[in-house]
Design a protein around this motif. Structure first.
Motif, PDB file in Angstrom:
ATOM      1  N   ASN A 101      60.635  39.110  39.447  1.00 42.56           N
ATOM      2  CA  ASN A 101      60.191  40.455  39.800  1.00 42.56           C
ATOM      3  C   ASN A 101      59.480  40.425  41.143  1.00 42.56           C
ATOM      4  OD1 ASN A 101      59.671  43.211  39.578  1.00 42.56           O
ATOM      5  ND2 ASN A 101      57.705  42.859  38.585  1.00 42.56           N
ATOM      6  N   PRO A 142      54.693  40.995  30.002  1.00 42.15           N
ATOM      7  CA  PRO A 142      55.155  42.347  29.656  1.00 42.15           C
ATOM      8  C   PRO A 142      54.147  43.444  29.968  1.00 42.15           C
ATOM      9  CG  PRO A 142      54.582  41.119  27.668  1.00 42.15           C
ATOM     10  CD  PRO A 142      54.548  40.143  28.800  1.00 42.15           C
ATOM     11  N   TRP A 195      53.202  42.582  34.494  1.00 40.59           N
ATOM     12  CA  TRP A 195      54.423  42.538  35.290  1.00 40.59           C
ATOM     13  C   TRP A 195      54.350  41.498  36.407  1.00 40.59           C
ATOM     14  CZ3 TRP A 195      54.067  48.540  35.936  1.00 40.59           C
ATOM     15  CH2 TRP A 195      54.033  49.135  34.657  1.00 40.59           C
ATOM     16  N   GLN A 210      50.871  49.800  34.391  1.00 42.30           N
ATOM     17  CA  GLN A 210      50.557  48.395  34.613  1.00 42.30           C
ATOM     18  C   GLN A 210      49.142  48.088  34.130  1.00 42.30           C
ATOM     19  OE1 GLN A 210      50.449  47.120  38.735  1.00 42.30           O
ATOM     20  NE2 GLN A 210      51.026  45.030  38.219  1.00 42.30           N
ATOM     21  N   ARG A 216      56.695  52.889  33.672  1.00 45.95           N
ATOM     22  CA  ARG A 216      57.905  52.502  32.959  1.00 45.95           C
ATOM     23  C   ARG A 216      58.242  53.581  31.948  1.00 45.95           C
ATOM     24  NH1 ARG A 216      57.488  46.093  31.547  1.00 45.95           N
ATOM     25  NH2 ARG A 216      59.360  46.634  30.350  1.00 45.95           N
ATOM     26  N   GLU A 224      62.168  39.649  30.119  1.00 44.18           N
ATOM     27  CA  GLU A 224      61.078  40.577  30.454  1.00 44.18           C
ATOM     28  C   GLU A 224      61.299  41.221  31.821  1.00 44.18           C
ATOM     29  OE1 GLU A 224      58.816  41.884  28.732  1.00 44.18           O
ATOM     30  OE2 GLU A 224      58.896  40.625  26.946  1.00 44.18           O
ATOM     31  N   TYR A 284      61.945  45.127  32.369  1.00 41.28           N
ATOM     32  CA  TYR A 284      61.143  45.871  33.336  1.00 41.28           C
ATOM     33  C   TYR A 284      62.044  46.650  34.302  1.00 41.28           C
ATOM     34  CZ  TYR A 284      58.572  46.694  37.637  1.00 41.28           C
ATOM     35  OH  TYR A 284      58.057  47.288  38.751  1.00 41.28           O
ATOM     36  N   TYR A 285      63.064  45.994  34.827  1.00 40.45           N
ATOM     37  CA  TYR A 285      63.963  46.635  35.792  1.00 40.45           C
ATOM     38  C   TYR A 285      64.656  47.858  35.189  1.00 40.45           C
ATOM     39  CZ  TYR A 285      68.135  47.246  38.707  1.00 40.45           C
ATOM     40  OH  TYR A 285      69.137  47.777  39.479  1.00 40.45           O
ATOM     41  N   GLU A 338      63.437  49.966  33.263  1.00 39.72           N
ATOM     42  CA  GLU A 338      62.477  51.023  32.916  1.00 39.72           C
ATOM     43  C   GLU A 338      61.572  51.452  34.071  1.00 39.72           C
ATOM     44  OE1 GLU A 338      61.917  49.372  28.305  1.00 39.72           O
ATOM     45  OE2 GLU A 338      60.283  49.185  29.752  1.00 39.72           O
ATOM     46  N   ALA A 339      61.495  50.680  35.147  1.00 40.31           N
ATOM     47  CA  ALA A 339      60.453  50.872  36.166  1.00 40.31           C
ATOM     48  C   ALA A 339      60.824  51.936  37.197  1.00 40.31           C
ATOM     49  CB  ALA A 339      60.173  49.559  36.875  1.00 40.31           C
TER      50      ALA A 339
END
Length: 318
Positions: free
Chosen positions: A14, A37, A40, A223, A239, A284, A288-289, A291-292
């Protein structure tokens, strides 16, 4: 002393690709440790698990690990420093997002837990020189080495030369370096902002607190910032549920909100897929990708604009 010929470097998926590419430039191989998680950032537990597995199965251990202070907040550097001591690797902090932030009451960049900390002065960063950056270290040896490498490997220090100087004009190239010198004009631009750095960070934390309040009843994940961290708040990321992600992103753009996504996991880039990386290796980071969304975050952001952004987000999600 940091090894001059790195063979293997680990970083986080990330991040921008530069955090991994720098190792390839040095002829090293690259691998990744998954993200936490909630923060991040690179997960200290995921790093430990990967190190333990590598040792257990007789695989190569990293020469250096590059944790990335994502969004402006420091990784858990103390935990990673313990792992560095146990497994014999060096820590290089990618602090490009975190200039002005703090970790355990120490400024990010103090190198208390690392060999080197790298800052970015890209136009989008909190302090900018137009382009360029800075590498910080507490090691006189590393500082001297980096100073030479940024200027073609040349020195005018008589103590570093192979023989006495021919005269006051004399210099020697003793390494193969580059032209990485920042111009005086760019440096002056950066220096003019340094005295305002604390104010910049305080302002951005105020904007983040307002976003937090406006989004307190919206179904998005924010975050997590640990209590021992002061984030520089370079980014403000939310997210949203993965099945609404693309629709929400498009809906915000349609409503005039200039959202972005930081970042596409590095291991999913075509260049890295050709090295053998594939979907599912770092779940993870991939989750993240999916949803972000990075919301607008800049110094002159007004309350009216933030209300427009959060209102548009609620409409787009719905």
């Amino acid at each position: 002393m940091l090894h001059l010929h790195l063979q293997l470097v680990w970083t986080t998926p990330n991040t921008f690709v530069a955090s991994a590419n720098c190792a390839l430039y040095c002829g090293a191989k690259v691998d990744f440790a998954d993200i936490d998680p909630d923060t991040w950032c690179m997960s200290a537990q995921a790093l430990r698990d990967k190190l333990e597995q590598a040792r257990r199965h007789g695989r190569q251990l990293p020469d250096a690990v590059i944790p990335v202070h994502f969004g402006g907040q420091s990784c858990d550097m103390a935990a990673m420093a313990e792992l560095a001591a146990e497994y014999g690797f060096h820590l290089i902090e990618d602090a490009s997002h975190a200039f002005g932030g703090r970790y355990r009451d120490q400024p990010v960049g103090s190198c208390r837990h690392s060999a080197i900390a790298v800052l970015s002065f890209h136009p989008a960063k909190i302090v900018t020189t137009g382009e360029g950056g800075m590498a910080l270290t507490n090691s006189a040896e590393l500082a001297s080495k980096m100073e030479r490498l940024r200027s073609h490997g040349i020195t005018r220090d008589a103590a570093q030369m192979t023989h006495a100087a021919d005269g006051p004009w004399y210099y020697q190239q003793i390494d193969l370096g580059f032209n990485y010198r920042m111009t005086d004009i760019h440096a002056a631009l950066g220096l003019s902002q340094l005295r305002r750095l604390e104010g910049f960070v305080a302002q951005r934390n105020g904007l983040a607190a307002r976003y937090d309040a406006l989004l307190s009843k919206v179904g998005v994940q924010l975050q997590h910032v640990p209590s021992n961290v002061l984030s520089a708040r370079h980014l403000y990321v939310v997210r949203v549920p993965a099945d609404r992600h693309a629709r929400t992103f498009a809906g915000l753009r349609e409503r005039g909100v200039a959202v972005n996504l930081h970042y596409i996991p590095v291991h999913l880039q075509p260049w890295y897929r050709r090295m053998g990386f594939a979907d599912g290796q770092y779940p993870e980071a991939e989750r993240y990708y999916s949803e972000a969304i990075s919301l607008p975050m800049f110094a002159t952001l007004t309350e009216t604009q933030q209300r427009h952004v959060t209102g548009a987000l609620m409409e787009a999600i719905a």
